[in-house]
Design an enzyme around this catalytic site. Structure first.
Site, short mmCIF file in Angstrom:
data_model
loop_
_atom_site.label_atom_id
_atom_site.label_comp_id
_atom_site.label_asym_id
_atom_site.label_seq_id
_atom_site.Cartn_x
_atom_site.Cartn_y
_atom_site.Cartn_z
N GLU A 79 0.80 -1.22 0.00
CA GLU A 79 0.00 0.00 0.00
C GLU A 79 0.85 1.29 0.00
OE1 GLU A 79 -4.24 -0.50 1.63
OE2 GLU A 79 -2.89 -1.05 3.27
N HIS A 98 -0.32 5.37 8.01
CA HIS A 98 -1.47 4.51 7.71
C HIS A 98 -1.60 3.49 8.82
CE1 HIS A 98 -4.36 1.92 5.94
NE2 HIS A 98 -3.51 0.95 5.67
N HIS A 100 -4.45 0.61 11.08
CA HIS A 100 -5.69 -0.16 11.22
C HIS A 100 -6.20 -0.05 12.65
CE1 HIS A 100 -3.61 -2.89 8.00
NE2 HIS A 100 -4.08 -1.77 7.47
N HIS A 168 -11.21 -0.88 6.81
CA HIS A 168 -9.75 -0.95 6.67
C HIS A 168 -9.02 -0.21 7.79
CE1 HIS A 168 -6.26 -0.81 3.53
NE2 HIS A 168 -5.79 -0.93 4.76
#
Length: 237
Positions: A79, A98, A100, A168
């Site tokens: 990603e 980023h 989760h 996500h």
């Protein structure tokens, strides 16, 4: 030879990974990047490793198409396009996280929107947008696997500091590594507190836009204080 500025940025990317792991914002997954301090058309991101294990030797250099430079053949994060496409359209952004993060994910799956509930999260002013890949790409494995995915995510982020990702996680960005890390940590904390307030059953009072603007301006000026603490905690083990 690595310049002092590049060496310091690499060190901050490494410690940023470790801080986010210590704070429970990332686990075996997730990542943080920085724009290259000497070339705004490149960025720094670890090869595919769990954040807590990242070292300076793991840091790779990518162009904004998210291709490794200098023939680096190590395995990159799938990603990485999240990072390249945001840097492409947001010259003000110097670092991206980023995650989760578990407290945040419900707000990307619910009609209840993430809003700033206390003075530490004024950067969440207004409605935090939710990126839903199905609207552009149909059913996928939810991963941002290419430039088109990354560009759509960057468009949903717009000029904000945080965007949620349905099913996500989320992305936080900022004008420096400490600010991006701060925003990621306090996005998680705000989501946890907001859920607690909602479950009390009464009306929830959020920060209004002016309160959020003022608190964000104050916190941006003192972000070095928690950054110093977080660094000390991970360095002491």
């Amino acid at each position: 030879m690595t310049s002092a500025a590049l060496a310091q940025t690499i060190a901050d990317v490494v410690v940023g990974n470790h801080i986010l792991a210590r704070q429970g914002v990332v686990d075996g997954f997730g990542h943080i990047s920085s724009r290259h301090p000497e070339d705004p058309g490149k960025y720094l991101l670890s090869c595919s490793r769990a954040p807590e294990l990242v070292s300076a030797d793991d840091i790779m250099v990518f162009d904004l198409d998210s291709n490794p430079v200098n023939g680096d053949a190590r395995n990159p994060y799938l990603e990485r396009f999240i990072h390249g496409e945001i840097y492409r359209v947001r010259p003000d952004v110097q670092a991206i996280v980023h995650s989760h993060s578990p407290s945040v994910i419900p707000f990307a799956a619910s009609s209840a929107r993430l809003k700033p509930i206390y003075h530490m999260s004024g950067f969440l002013t207004g409605e935090t947008h939710v990126f839903d890949m199905r609207h552009r790409f149909g059913c996928t494995d939810m991963l941002v696997r290419n430039r088109d995915h990354g560009a759509a995510l960057a468009a949903e982020l717009g000029q904000k500091g945080v965007v949620l990702m349905r099913g996500h996680g989320f992305v936080a960005c900022g004008p420096s590594i400490p600010v991006a890390v701060y925003r990621a940590i306090y996005t998680e904390k705000n989501a946890d507190l907001q859920q607690r307030a909602i479950t009390l059953g009464g009306d929830v009072t959020y920060l209004d836009d002016e309160e959020a603007r003022l608190t964000e301006a104050t916190n941006r000026g003192v972000v070095a204080r928690p950054w110093e603490l977080w660094k000390r905690q991970v360095q002491q083990g």
